[in-house]
Motif scaffolding. Structure first.
Motif, PDB file in Angstrom:
ATOM      1  N   SER A   1       1.657   6.768  -6.832  1.00 12.37           N
ATOM      2  CA  SER A   1       0.548   7.654  -7.168  1.00 12.37           C
ATOM      3  C   SER A   1       0.909   9.126  -6.949  1.00 12.37           C
ATOM      4  N   LEU A   2       1.521   9.434  -5.815  1.00 11.14           N
ATOM      5  CA  LEU A   2       1.899  10.815  -5.515  1.00 11.14           C
ATOM      6  C   LEU A   2       2.906  11.357  -6.524  1.00 11.14           C
TER       7      LEU A   2
ATOM      8  N   SER B   1       2.429   1.752  -3.455  1.00  9.43           N
ATOM      9  CA  SER B   1       1.416   2.266  -4.388  1.00  9.43           C
ATOM     10  C   SER B   1       1.141   3.744  -4.145  1.00  9.43           C
ATOM     11  N   GLU B   2       1.125   4.149  -2.881  1.00  9.74           N
ATOM     12  CA  GLU B   2       0.892   5.554  -2.548  1.00  9.74           C
ATOM     13  C   GLU B   2       2.033   6.424  -3.075  1.00  9.74           C
TER      14      GLU B   2
ATOM     15  N   THR C   1       0.814  -1.211   0.000  1.00  6.93           N
ATOM     16  CA  THR C   1       0.000   0.000   0.000  1.00  6.93           C
ATOM     17  C   THR C   1       0.851   1.266   0.000  1.00  6.93           C
ATOM     18  N   LEU C   2       1.935   1.277   0.764  1.00 12.65           N
ATOM     19  CA  LEU C   2       2.798   2.458   0.794  1.00 12.65           C
ATOM     20  C   LEU C   2       3.523   2.640  -0.535  1.00 12.65           C
TER      21      LEU C   2
END
Length: 91
Positions: A11-12, A7-8, A4-5
């Motif tokens: 995305s950012l 992917s974050e 999840t991190l």
């Protein structure tokens, strides 16, 4: 599958820089049991990013731009973040 991190982060950075190349590499397994390993499996990352936004910027400016785009992730949610930022056409 990306965590999840991870992917974050992807995305950012995609939103901030519209990169022509982006690799977010999870190096956490290589640091298992070392300082900063919080057991999450998402404590150490390498970012390889190429974007026109980095043209005419020095290495320190590029790193600051990436860190700013990631907000509280570097130093708060991630123990170590290696950044290799370049502009298109640079080797």
């Amino acid at each position: 599958m990306a965590g999840t991190l991870q992917s974050e982060i992807e995305s950012l950075l995609t939103s901030a820089f519209a990169p022509s190349r982006l690799e977010v590499i999870n190096d956490s397994a290589r640091h298992h049991g070392h300082a900063g390993d919080d057991g999450s499996g998402e404590s150490h990352f390498t970012v390889v990013i190429e974007s026109a936004a980095f043209a005419d910027r020095n290495r320190l400016e590029r790193q600051r731009m990436v860190n700013a785009a990631l907000g509280d992730i570097p130093g708060q949610r991630v123990h170590a973040l290696a950044i290799r930022a370049s502009a298109p056409g640079e080797s």
